[in-house]
Design a protein around this motif. Structure first.
Motif, PDB file in Angstrom:
ATOM      1  N   VAL A 192       0.842  -1.200   0.000  1.00  0.00           N
ATOM      2  CA  VAL A 192       0.000   0.000   0.000  1.00  0.00           C
ATOM      3  C   VAL A 192       0.875   1.248   0.000  1.00  0.00           C
ATOM      4  CG1 VAL A 192      -1.748   1.288   1.274  1.00  0.00           C
ATOM      5  CG2 VAL A 192      -1.898  -1.203   1.128  1.00  0.00           C
ATOM      6  N   ALA A 193       1.952   1.218   0.793  1.00  0.00           N
ATOM      7  CA  ALA A 193       2.865   2.366   0.810  1.00  0.00           C
ATOM      8  C   ALA A 193       3.497   2.571  -0.561  1.00  0.00           C
ATOM      9  CB  ALA A 193       3.947   2.135   1.865  1.00  0.00           C
ATOM     10  N   LEU A 194       3.857   1.454  -1.226  1.00  0.00           N
ATOM     11  CA  LEU A 194       4.455   1.563  -2.560  1.00  0.00           C
ATOM     12  C   LEU A 194       3.442   2.137  -3.551  1.00  0.00           C
ATOM     13  CD1 LEU A 194       6.776   0.993  -4.528  1.00  0.00           C
ATOM     14  CD2 LEU A 194       5.892  -1.341  -4.772  1.00  0.00           C
ATOM     15  N   ALA A 195       2.197   1.678  -3.443  1.00  0.00           N
ATOM     16  CA  ALA A 195       1.164   2.192  -4.355  1.00  0.00           C
ATOM     17  C   ALA A 195       1.000   3.694  -4.187  1.00  0.00           C
ATOM     18  CB  ALA A 195      -0.149   1.466  -4.099  1.00  0.00           C
ATOM     19  N   VAL A 196       0.991   4.154  -2.952  1.00  0.00           N
ATOM     20  CA  VAL A 196       0.864   5.592  -2.706  1.00  0.00           C
ATOM     21  C   VAL A 196       2.075   6.323  -3.255  1.00  0.00           C
ATOM     22  CG1 VAL A 196       0.733   7.356  -0.906  1.00  0.00           C
ATOM     23  CG2 VAL A 196      -0.622   5.248  -0.698  1.00  0.00           C
ATOM     24  N   ASP A 197       3.259   5.753  -3.049  1.00  0.00           N
ATOM     25  CA  ASP A 197       4.497   6.422  -3.444  1.00  0.00           C
ATOM     26  C   ASP A 197       4.632   6.550  -4.954  1.00  0.00           C
ATOM     27  OD1 ASP A 197       6.840   7.715  -2.516  1.00  0.00           O
ATOM     28  OD2 ASP A 197       8.039   5.994  -3.140  1.00  0.00           O
ATOM     29  N   VAL A 198       4.133   5.548  -5.704  1.00  0.00           N
ATOM     30  CA  VAL A 198       4.252   5.629  -7.160  1.00  0.00           C
ATOM     31  C   VAL A 198       3.113   6.438  -7.774  1.00  0.00           C
ATOM     32  CG1 VAL A 198       5.507   3.461  -7.310  1.00  0.00           C
ATOM     33  CG2 VAL A 198       3.009   3.448  -7.551  1.00  0.00           C
ATOM     34  N   GLY A 199       2.188   6.913  -6.933  1.00  0.00           N
ATOM     35  CA  GLY A 199       1.166   7.810  -7.439  1.00  0.00           C
ATOM     36  C   GLY A 199      -0.177   7.193  -7.742  1.00  0.00           C
ATOM     37  N   VAL A 200      -0.443   5.995  -7.238  1.00  0.00           N
ATOM     38  CA  VAL A 200      -1.761   5.393  -7.452  1.00  0.00           C
ATOM     39  C   VAL A 200      -2.777   6.147  -6.586  1.00  0.00           C
ATOM     40  CG1 VAL A 200      -3.154   3.303  -7.253  1.00  0.00           C
ATOM     41  CG2 VAL A 200      -0.733   3.147  -7.894  1.00  0.00           C
ATOM     42  N   PRO A 201      -3.856   6.643  -7.156  1.00  0.00           N
ATOM     43  CA  PRO A 201      -4.848   7.380  -6.370  1.00  0.00           C
ATOM     44  C   PRO A 201      -5.444   6.511  -5.266  1.00  0.00           C
ATOM     45  CG  PRO A 201      -5.202   7.693  -8.722  1.00  0.00           C
ATOM     46  CD  PRO A 201      -4.195   6.614  -8.596  1.00  0.00           C
ATOM     47  N   LEU A 202      -5.765   7.163  -4.132  1.00  0.00           N
ATOM     48  CA  LEU A 202      -6.327   6.417  -3.015  1.00  0.00           C
ATOM     49  C   LEU A 202      -7.664   5.777  -3.380  1.00  0.00           C
ATOM     50  CD1 LEU A 202      -5.514   8.691   0.042  1.00  0.00           C
ATOM     51  CD2 LEU A 202      -4.470   6.518  -0.584  1.00  0.00           C
ATOM     52  N   ALA A 203      -8.398   6.396  -4.271  1.00  0.00           N
ATOM     53  CA  ALA A 203      -9.670   5.799  -4.699  1.00  0.00           C
ATOM     54  C   ALA A 203      -9.420   4.457  -5.386  1.00  0.00           C
ATOM     55  CB  ALA A 203     -10.405   6.757  -5.640  1.00  0.00           C
ATOM     56  N   LYS A 204      -8.391   4.411  -6.200  1.00  0.00           N
ATOM     57  CA  LYS A 204      -8.040   3.163  -6.874  1.00  0.00           C
ATOM     58  C   LYS A 204      -7.570   2.109  -5.868  1.00  0.00           C
ATOM     59  CE  LYS A 204      -8.510   4.286 -11.298  1.00  0.00           C
ATOM     60  NZ  LYS A 204      -9.403   3.542 -12.231  1.00  0.00           N
ATOM     61  N   ILE A 205      -6.792   2.558  -4.875  1.00  0.00           N
ATOM     62  CA  ILE A 205      -6.324   1.622  -3.843  1.00  0.00           C
ATOM     63  C   ILE A 205      -7.516   1.043  -3.097  1.00  0.00           C
ATOM     64  CG2 ILE A 205      -4.990   1.409  -1.713  1.00  0.00           C
ATOM     65  CD1 ILE A 205      -3.146   3.597  -2.743  1.00  0.00           C
TER      66      ILE A 205
END
Length: 831
Positions: A192-205
């Motif tokens: 989850v931290a990696l997803a946030v760091d690479v710019g994946v929107p929180l809605a997508k997460i």
């Protein structure tokens, strides 16, 4: 991140990955923090598993015909186990943490944001022996090849250190991520931290957490369009399935680990299984450090602890394992070492060699125990979770063998599969862990047929241990029919061996199993078969180890079987030309027989006979004769005059007389022995033919050359027909025929025969076998007598023979001395 009080109004999202719920908290500054929580289904899964085990337990009770009172008692114990497990599983529903809980049962805690930065602060000042591998991986950071690269090897071999070094060199990149795959919760939080760091929107997460998308796919879509190079290190990936998509394998390229030309994915793992990681993965096996590099590691940490040579010796004893080297160095550089008067590398080496258990498992080096020994326990725990709890038991069993490669054939027999040492209940729990669950589990294991160790389970266990680097499958002699051996790291072996000093029931089972396996492995082998000559040296160190370490703990019958196996091995070693090893093993076998068996036991005289054989081959003829005479007295008394073993001792006694120049006595004994052997064993039996061969040898030395030649030719005709023209016995008689021809000055025929024998012995016995060297020397002498070689060529041949004889036989052996005499004679002739 906001304070704990401010968090009461901060919005948050709950996402899930592989059954782990992760709370994503957003602060007013735009930062995020993750808190992993196991899903509620963990409790239900735990209870259902316990109930399934209980059902199987009850089924086995019925099958085994257990009476109702006994069965009721066991059911009560099993029920207690269920209750204990359910009580322990409560933490899957509610985790007691400090802070406020929301309505969904997820705690809001004060926790810093998880960092994905590489922990380069753990790097030592110097990295030794890894320059080539680090340089190759650093080049891949700059120019990715589209494949995943995996660092694999034994726990403690330095995989993480190499990855950290690569990550440190890659700090010039915009993005370097360090992801720990040690467990599911840690990995889920990191993703989850990696997803946030690479710019994946929180809605997508949030959508991925709800099951409407793949979190790793979202991450990889960002990575593949990144305008910058990047490095992703996945550390401690010992359970590759955690990195895979739910319905795929880790090597399919659909999980977290994928190849890319935009950046490098570098994985560290204990598991070196190409079929698991896939065809698009490059495995880099991280080996052990050389003695020189290991010595430098020790001196880097403890520069005042001794000389480079002492450091090299300690590094060799520690097997070049970086984790053990650094632990030893830190200990030597500590105040505790000075208080315990362990100041130098030599002091530490002495502790290991004299008191290994205290040095590795005891208080003197408890820190080293924690960081070194426990790293292998992690591997064994991993296999236990994967359904192979017998892996720990097999490692203990391997500790009962010598610290040398173990022939695979010595670990594959009824003694292994029927051994109590390989059952679940053989694991000794400390008193603090003798819970109802543990006791019940051992009771279930006794009754369940599925817990029995069989061939298929053994192969899976060995394969799994090899994949984790705890053992290696090697070939000690590629030319041998059975060259495959299992080898363990020296420290891994010593840790397993130290466990045997406890004297528990399980330890006694291991000792008994090792003795039985060695006896089984040797009993049906032919020591005269050239195809098995390479096998005897591999089993010899384990027999010597068992004779010195296990005999006192064995019943009398097992002691006799072990000595008998050693005697057969001595014969095989003598035929294989390994006389020094044969002598050491024969000495150990005789000492055990004399000390631990009744004075009139036949095995004692058999062991003395085989010691005489080893002494004879070493050229110690007087000592050999003394042992043969003692063995003959015992065998005559116990077995009688015509028993084959008695006749064998009489034959070898005659050979010692012949080799000492007592030709008349030898001839008398052989002429008396020949008709008895032919009557008892048969005219064409190999033993009868050997007696006829020796009689011809005596005749040749006494000057009856024509009679000797006729006898050699007669024996040779039978040998060429029965065992065949390439059998060692046939080649021996043909060599003696060539010698008697040379004695009659028929040099051309003699040289032809010697050439044929030399070619045969090189092919069957090898270039360095003592009999091959002996034939080469006699051929060179015949060429000198014929004058078919120049003095320089003769010198070169003699020197080559002499060098090999000194290595194989030693400086004092009669063959070595005879070659030196031939060189001296050539010197005198050409002055």
């Amino acid at each position: 991140m906001a304070s704990a009080v401010a968090l009461s109004w901060v919005p948050f999202d709950i996402v899930a990955f592989r059954g782990v719920s992760v709370r994503v908290v957003r602060s007013d500054a735009g930062g995020v923090a993750m808190e992993p929580r196991f899903a509620r289904r963990g409790f239900a899964a735990g209870v259902s598993t316990v109930l399934a085990i209980l059902a199987g337990f009850l089924t086995n009770l019925a099958t085994a015909g257990i009476t109702w009172p006994v069965g009721a008692g066991l059911v009560v114990l099993a029920g207690g186990w269920v209750g204990v497990e359910a009580w322990r599983a409560r933490d899957d529903r509610a985790v007691a943490v400090a802070g406020r809980s929301d309505s969904a049962g997820f705690a809001v805690v004060r926790r810093p944001q998880r960092s994905l930065a590489a922990p380069v602060g753990l790097l030592p000042p110097h990295i030794r022996g890894r320059d080539g591998l680090v340089a190759a991986l650093a080049e891949l950071v700059d120019a990715p090849d589209g494949r995943v690269h995996v660092l694999c090897g034994l726990g403690g071999c330095g995989k993480t250190t190499i990855a950290l070094t690569v990550a440190q060199r890659a700090t010039v990149l915009d993005r370097v991520w360090w992801i720990s795959a040690r467990d599911e919760a840690t990995l889920a939080t990191a993703l989850v931290a990696l997803a946030v760091d690479v710019g994946v929107p929180l809605a997508k997460i949030r959508q991925a957490g709800a099951g409407t998308g793949s979190l790793v796919d979202l991450i990889w879509r960002r990575l593949e369009v990144s305008p910058h190079r990047w490095l992703m290190v996945v550390d401690n990936a010992d359970e590759p399935q955690l990195l895979a998509a739910d319905t795929a394998g880790v090597g399919d390229g659909t999980g977290l680990v994928r190849g890319s030309r935009r950046g490098l994915v570098l994985v560290t793992t204990r598991l070196a299984a190409p079929d698991v990681w896939g065809a698009q993965t490059v495995l880099h096996r991280v080996g052990l450090l050389s003695d020189d590099d290991g010595g430098r590691v020790l001196r880097d940490i403890a520069p005042q602890a001794g000389t480079p040579d002492d450091a090299r010796k300690l590094a060799a004893r520690l097997g070049g394992l970086p984790l053990a080297l650094r632990a030893a160095g830190r200990y030597l550089d500590s105040t505790r070492a000075r208080l315990e008067r362990v100041r130098t590398f030599a002091d530490y080496l002495g502790i290991i060699d004299v008191k290994f258990k205290e040095a590795v498992v005891g208080s003197c080096a408890s820190a080293r125990r924690d960081v070194v020994v426990s790293t292998w326990d992690v591997s064994l725990d991993l296999l236990a979770r994967q359904g192979l709890p017998q892996a720990r038991l097999l490692m203990r069993l391997l500790g009962g063998f010598a610290a040398a490669p173990i022939p695979v054939g010595a670990l594959d027999g009824p003694a292994l599969f029927g051994s109590p040492a390989l059952r679940h209940w053989a694991v000794d729990s400390p008193p603090s862990r003798r819970t109802v669950a543990a006791i019940t589990a051992r009771a279930v294991a006794r009754l369940c047929p599925s817990t029995r160790y069989g061939k298929e389970l053994h192969q899976r266990t060995v394969t799994a241990l090899c994949d984790l680097g705890l053992i290696d499958l090697i070939e000690t002699n590629p030319t041998a029919a059975e060259a495959a051996c299992l080898a363990t790291h020296p420290l891994v072996h010593d840790v397993s061996a130290a466990w045997l000093t406890e004297g528990s029931t399980a330890a006694r089972a291991v000792r008994k199993t090792v003795a039985a396996l060695l006896a089984e492995a040797t009993k049906d082998r032919d020591p005269h078969d050239p195809n098995q000559f390479g096998w005897w040296p591999t089993v010899a160190p384990h027999l010597t180890h068992a004779l010195s370490h296990h005999v006192a703990h064995l019943p009398r019958a097992d002691r006799a079987r072990l000595v008998n196996a050693a005697d057969l091995t001595v014969l095989g070693l003598c035929r294989a030309g390994d006389f020094q090893t044969a002598h050491a093993l024969a000495t150990a076998a005789l000492n055990v027989a004399v000390t631990h068996l009744p004075s009139d036991h036949p095995i004692i005289f058999k062991a003395r006979h085989h010691l005489g054989m080893a002494l004879l081959e070493l050229g110690l003829h007087e000592q050999a004769e003394a042992n043969y005479r003692t063995a003959l007295v015992g065998r005559l008394r116990l077995l009688g005059n015509q028993h084959p073993e008695t006749l064998s001792t009489r034959h070898n006694l005659a050979v010692t007389m012949y080799l000492q120049g007592k030709y008349a006595q030898a001839e008398t004994e052989l002429r008396t022995l020949r008709p008895i052997r032919e009557q008892v064993e048969g005219i064409e039996h190999p033993h009868s033919l050997r007696t006829r061969h020796m009689l011809a040898e005596v005749l040749m030395r006494r000057g009856a050359l024509a009679e000797a030649e006729m006898e050699f030719r007669s024996v040779l005709a039978v040998l060429e027909r029965l065992p065949g023209i390439d059998h060692p016995d046939t080649l021996r008689t043909r060599s003696s025929l060539a010698e008697v021809l040379a004695e009659q000055e028929q040099y051309e025929q003699a040289e032809t025969e010697f050439h044929a024998v030399l070619a045969g012995r090189r092919q069957i016995l090898g270039e360095e076998h003592p009999f091959t060297l002996r034939t080469w020397c006699r051929l060179t002498q015949t060429q000198a007598q014929r004058g078919t070689r120049e003095p320089d060529e003769l010198y070169a041949q003699y020197r080559a023979i002499h060098t090999l004889q000194k290595q194989v036989l030693g400086h004092q052996h009669p063959d070595t001395a005879a070659t030196q005499a031939a060189i001296d004679q050539l010197d005198r002739t050409n002055r």
